[in-house]
Motif scaffolding. Structure first.
Motif, PDB file in Angstrom:
ATOM      1  N   VAL A 179       4.235  -3.996   5.134  1.00  0.00           N
ATOM      2  CA  VAL A 179       4.168  -2.581   5.514  1.00  0.00           C
ATOM      3  C   VAL A 179       5.548  -2.050   5.895  1.00  0.00           C
ATOM      4  O   VAL A 179       5.663  -1.020   6.548  1.00  0.00           O
ATOM      5  N   VAL A 226      -1.634   6.765   0.126  1.00  0.00           N
ATOM      6  CA  VAL A 226      -3.026   6.330   0.117  1.00  0.00           C
ATOM      7  C   VAL A 226      -3.706   6.896   1.358  1.00  0.00           C
ATOM      8  O   VAL A 226      -3.142   6.836   2.455  1.00  0.00           O
ATOM      9  N   HIS A 236      -2.700   2.161  -4.664  1.00  0.00           N
ATOM     10  CA  HIS A 236      -2.018   3.447  -4.824  1.00  0.00           C
ATOM     11  C   HIS A 236      -2.999   4.504  -5.319  1.00  0.00           C
ATOM     12  O   HIS A 236      -4.052   4.181  -5.892  1.00  0.00           O
ATOM     13  N   SER A 269      -8.071  -1.501   3.264  1.00  0.00           N
ATOM     14  CA  SER A 269      -7.305  -2.428   2.428  1.00  0.00           C
ATOM     15  C   SER A 269      -6.647  -3.509   3.275  1.00  0.00           C
ATOM     16  O   SER A 269      -6.671  -4.701   2.923  1.00  0.00           O
ATOM     17  N   GLU A 279       2.411   4.914   0.481  1.00  0.00           N
ATOM     18  CA  GLU A 279       2.359   5.763   1.655  1.00  0.00           C
ATOM     19  C   GLU A 279       1.327   6.878   1.529  1.00  0.00           C
ATOM     20  O   GLU A 279       0.773   7.323   2.541  1.00  0.00           O
ATOM     21  N   ILE A 317       0.858  -1.188   0.000  1.00  0.00           N
ATOM     22  CA  ILE A 317       0.000   0.000   0.000  1.00  0.00           C
ATOM     23  C   ILE A 317       0.893   1.236   0.000  1.00  0.00           C
ATOM     24  O   ILE A 317       1.732   1.400   0.893  1.00  0.00           O
ATOM     25  N   SER A 349      -8.693   4.481   3.457  1.00  0.00           N
ATOM     26  CA  SER A 349      -8.518   3.493   2.386  1.00  0.00           C
ATOM     27  C   SER A 349      -7.440   2.481   2.762  1.00  0.00           C
ATOM     28  O   SER A 349      -7.579   1.281   2.495  1.00  0.00           O
ATOM     29  N   ARG A 350      -6.377   2.957   3.389  1.00  0.00           N
ATOM     30  CA  ARG A 350      -5.293   2.069   3.809  1.00  0.00           C
ATOM     31  C   ARG A 350      -5.795   1.062   4.835  1.00  0.00           C
ATOM     32  O   ARG A 350      -5.535  -0.144   4.719  1.00  0.00           O
TER      33      ARG A 350
END
Length: 227
Positions: free
Chosen positions: A125, A104, A144, A112, A102, A100, A108-109
């Motif tokens: 991560v 985002v 992204h 996800s 950075e 993911i 949303s992160r």
């Protein structure tokens, strides 16, 4: 929260099965915690109503407050994200992982990560993720930001649910999809939580790798601190 609700109880011949997302979302909802606020995001630069950007200055002022998601919405959106992964051929099998970006947005992160763990997909991560090994059967999912306007929800007699992935894309094998659009597709079904072995590797951080059992503490601290 330390005790797991095992799908299969540990025995002399089996380590049992569990899923940390079940502990954070599914089980508390069954116990009456659907309306608890568990995820908070920053005040949006461009407030949205039913996926449409607000332009009225009075509405902008009224809506310029931090995003708050209750447990029911977090479950619904993360399970739908897991459904998008499944629709794109991701099953959570060995060799699959998600990265993911950075930049985002935080909500949303978080969704996800919860959706990925829902199906047992490994998450990297680390500040410098491991390189994808092209010599093995490995697949990297990359979440992204993308340049895309919010998808219009169209005319409806009921309130449209925000995707929570506006301006975010998902890339697999060089192909990128608009997550805002994919999350609104009624043909994509939310995915049920998957039973995992307690020692299945799930989260790779700069400090260490966490398995399904030990990842619960990290998720509680880093993702759903409000819970």
């Amino acid at each position: 929260m330390t005790d797991f609700h095992y799908f299969e109880q540990p025995s002399d011949t089996s380590s049992g099965s569990l899923n940390p997302v079940f502990e954070l979302l599914d089980y508390p909802i069954v116990m009456g915690g659907a309306d608890d606020i568990v995820l908070t995001g920053p005040t949006p630069d461009r407030p949205l109503v039913d996926g449409r950007e607000v332009t009225d200055p009075r509405l902008i002022r009224a809506l310029s407050k931090p995003d708050e998601l209750d447990r029911a919405e977090v479950l619904d959106r993360s399970a739908k994200f897991a459904g998008v992964l499944r629709a794109m051929g991701i099953t959570g099998s060995e060799g699959e992982r998600i990265l993911i970006a950075e930049d985002v947005p935080p909500i949303s992160r978080a969704l996800s990560i919860l959706g990925a763990i829902r199906i047992g997909l490994s998450i990297d991560v680390r500040s410098e993720p491991a390189a994808d090994d092209s010599t093995t059967d490995s697949t990297t999912v990359f979440v992204h930001p993308i340049e895309a306007p919010p998808v219009e929800s169209g005319r409806a007699s009921v309130k449209a649910i925000r995707s929570r992935f506006e301006g975010v894309g998902i890339a697999i094998a060089g192909e990128t999809a608009n997550l805002d659009q994919a999350m609104r597709d009624s043909r994509v079904e939310p995915t049920e939580v998957v039973a995992l072995t307690p020692d299945q590797a799930l989260i790779h951080t700069d400090e260490k790798s966490l398995d399904a059992r030990s990842s619960l503490e990290w998720l509680t601290r880093e993702i759903l601190a409000e819970a």
